[in-house]
Design a protein around this motif. Structure first.
Motif, PDB file in Angstrom:
ATOM      1  N   UNK A  47       0.810  -1.215   0.000  1.00  0.00           N
ATOM      2  CA  UNK A  47       0.000   0.000   0.000  1.00  0.00           C
ATOM      3  C   UNK A  47       0.845   1.268   0.000  1.00  0.00           C
ATOM      4  N   UNK A  48       0.303   2.325  -0.608  1.00  0.00           N
ATOM      5  CA  UNK A  48       1.002   3.611  -0.628  1.00  0.00           C
ATOM      6  C   UNK A  48       0.481   4.552   0.457  1.00  0.00           C
ATOM      7  N   UNK A  49      -0.568   4.150   1.159  1.00  0.00           N
ATOM      8  CA  UNK A  49      -1.094   4.945   2.271  1.00  0.00           C
ATOM      9  C   UNK A  49      -1.400   4.028   3.435  1.00  0.00           C
ATOM     10  N   UNK A  53       0.006   3.859  13.606  1.00  0.00           N
ATOM     11  CA  UNK A  53       0.022   2.646  14.429  1.00  0.00           C
ATOM     12  C   UNK A  53      -0.707   1.453  13.818  1.00  0.00           C
ATOM     13  N   UNK A  54      -0.854   1.437  12.503  1.00  0.00           N
ATOM     14  CA  UNK A  54      -1.429   0.290  11.808  1.00  0.00           C
ATOM     15  C   UNK A  54      -0.317  -0.343  10.975  1.00  0.00           C
ATOM     16  N   UNK A  55      -0.127  -1.631  11.153  1.00  0.00           N
ATOM     17  CA  UNK A  55       0.949  -2.330  10.458  1.00  0.00           C
ATOM     18  C   UNK A  55       0.595  -2.556   8.986  1.00  0.00           C
ATOM     19  N   UNK A  56       1.533  -2.248   8.112  1.00  0.00           N
ATOM     20  CA  UNK A  56       1.383  -2.460   6.672  1.00  0.00           C
ATOM     21  C   UNK A  56       2.325  -3.575   6.234  1.00  0.00           C
ATOM     22  N   UNK A  57       1.883  -4.387   5.279  1.00  0.00           N
ATOM     23  CA  UNK A  57       2.709  -5.488   4.768  1.00  0.00           C
ATOM     24  C   UNK A  57       3.120  -5.208   3.334  1.00  0.00           C
ATOM     25  N   UNK A 121      13.236   1.826   1.629  1.00  0.00           N
ATOM     26  CA  UNK A 121      14.321   1.657   0.649  1.00  0.00           C
ATOM     27  C   UNK A 121      14.964   0.289   0.820  1.00  0.00           C
ATOM     28  N   UNK A 122      14.964  -0.472  -0.283  1.00  0.00           N
ATOM     29  CA  UNK A 122      15.640  -1.758  -0.299  1.00  0.00           C
ATOM     30  C   UNK A 122      16.760  -1.726  -1.326  1.00  0.00           C
ATOM     31  N   UNK A 123      17.859  -2.367  -0.992  1.00  0.00           N
ATOM     32  CA  UNK A 123      19.034  -2.408  -1.863  1.00  0.00           C
ATOM     33  C   UNK A 123      18.691  -3.107  -3.181  1.00  0.00           C
ATOM     34  N   UNK A 124      18.809  -2.345  -4.277  1.00  0.00           N
ATOM     35  CA  UNK A 124      18.512  -2.828  -5.626  1.00  0.00           C
ATOM     36  C   UNK A 124      19.785  -3.262  -6.352  1.00  0.00           C
ATOM     37  N   UNK A 125      20.876  -2.540  -6.079  1.00  0.00           N
ATOM     38  CA  UNK A 125      22.184  -2.860  -6.653  1.00  0.00           C
ATOM     39  C   UNK A 125      23.237  -2.374  -5.674  1.00  0.00           C
ATOM     40  N   UNK A 126      24.473  -2.457  -6.046  1.00  0.00           N
ATOM     41  CA  UNK A 126      25.547  -2.012  -5.153  1.00  0.00           C
ATOM     42  C   UNK A 126      25.541  -0.498  -4.957  1.00  0.00           C
ATOM     43  N   UNK A 127      24.863   0.240  -5.829  1.00  0.00           N
ATOM     44  CA  UNK A 127      24.918   1.703  -5.752  1.00  0.00           C
ATOM     45  C   UNK A 127      23.553   2.382  -5.603  1.00  0.00           C
ATOM     46  N   UNK A 128      22.446   1.613  -5.602  1.00  0.00           N
ATOM     47  CA  UNK A 128      21.141   2.276  -5.529  1.00  0.00           C
ATOM     48  C   UNK A 128      20.094   1.437  -4.795  1.00  0.00           C
ATOM     49  N   UNK A 129      19.014   2.147  -4.389  1.00  0.00           N
ATOM     50  CA  UNK A 129      17.896   1.537  -3.687  1.00  0.00           C
ATOM     51  C   UNK A 129      16.664   1.507  -4.580  1.00  0.00           C
ATOM     52  N   UNK A 130      15.785   0.552  -4.306  1.00  0.00           N
ATOM     53  CA  UNK A 130      14.443   0.541  -4.857  1.00  0.00           C
ATOM     54  C   UNK A 130      13.565   1.156  -3.772  1.00  0.00           C
ATOM     55  N   UNK A 131      12.764   2.174  -4.123  1.00  0.00           N
ATOM     56  CA  UNK A 131      12.070   2.960  -3.100  1.00  0.00           C
ATOM     57  C   UNK A 131      10.550   2.798  -3.242  1.00  0.00           C
ATOM     58  N   UNK A 132       9.898   2.560  -2.102  1.00  0.00           N
ATOM     59  CA  UNK A 132       8.438   2.516  -2.003  1.00  0.00           C
ATOM     60  C   UNK A 132       8.028   3.647  -1.059  1.00  0.00           C
ATOM     61  N   UNK A 133       7.256   4.616  -1.566  1.00  0.00           N
ATOM     62  CA  UNK A 133       6.785   5.713  -0.717  1.00  0.00           C
ATOM     63  C   UNK A 133       5.465   5.346  -0.083  1.00  0.00           C
ATOM     64  N   UNK A 134       5.286   5.756   1.171  1.00  0.00           N
ATOM     65  CA  UNK A 134       4.042   5.509   1.895  1.00  0.00           C
ATOM     66  C   UNK A 134       3.682   6.770   2.686  1.00  0.00           C
ATOM     67  N   UNK A 135       2.414   7.141   2.607  1.00  0.00           N
ATOM     68  CA  UNK A 135       1.908   8.309   3.333  1.00  0.00           C
ATOM     69  C   UNK A 135       1.082   7.795   4.512  1.00  0.00           C
ATOM     70  N   UNK A 136       1.472   8.200   5.697  1.00  0.00           N
ATOM     71  CA  UNK A 136       0.761   7.805   6.913  1.00  0.00           C
ATOM     72  C   UNK A 136      -0.036   9.016   7.397  1.00  0.00           C
ATOM     73  N   UNK A 137      -1.364   8.842   7.577  1.00  0.00           N
ATOM     74  CA  UNK A 137      -2.199   9.933   8.102  1.00  0.00           C
ATOM     75  C   UNK A 137      -3.109   9.461   9.201  1.00  0.00           C
TER      76      UNK A 137
END
Length: 137
Positions: A47-49, A53-57, A121-137
């Motif tokens: 999820x992007x939102x 205090x609610x756990x996201x998977x 951010x998860x390691x995608x290669x030796x020099x960059x991350x794969x990024x998932x943005x999430x908005x918590x409201x």
């Protein structure tokens, strides 16, 4: 003569018992010390939102070096002073006969106690991350 035969039989019997009881077989299995190595993430789905205090998977897909590799843990990593996460895979120390790996998946749980926009951010290669943005409201 009878005494000599009896002694010979006893000696042969004794030596047979000694050789049989000195068997060098170990009943213990050899200890397999797995080797851990960082695996590269190819996809993050989730999820992007979310709510405070609610756990996201998040389903995290990663690739291993060979088909014997398995998920071990998620750990912290820093690339060029940017902090993120990496998947660590474990491999058996023996030879792997299954050489064609399939992408593996694990679940990452995220929960925030404050509102805001966060980057997972998860390691995608030796020099960059794969990024998932999430908005918590």
């Amino acid at each position: 003569m009878k005494s000599f035969k009896l002694k010979s039989v006893l000696v042969v019997l004794f030596l047979s018992i000694v050789f049989i009881s000195c068997n060098n077989d170990d009943d213990e299995k050899p200890v397999d010390n797995p080797v851990s190595k960082a695996a590269l993430v190819t996809e993050i789905k989730g999820p992007s939102t979310g709510k405070v205090n609610v756990e996201l998977s998040y389903d995290v897909t990663f690739v291993v070096d060979n088909a014997c590799g398995e998920f071990d843990k998620i750990s912290d990593v820093t690339i060029n002073s940017v902090k993120g996460l990496q998947v660590v895979a474990k491999y058996p120390s023996g030879v792997c006969t299954q050489q064609v790996p399939d992408p593996k998946k694990t679940v990452y749980k995220f929960k925030s106690a404050v509102k805001g926009t966060f980057e997972i951010k998860f390691k995608k290669s030796e020099t960059e991350f794969l990024i998932q943005k999430v908005i918590i409201d």
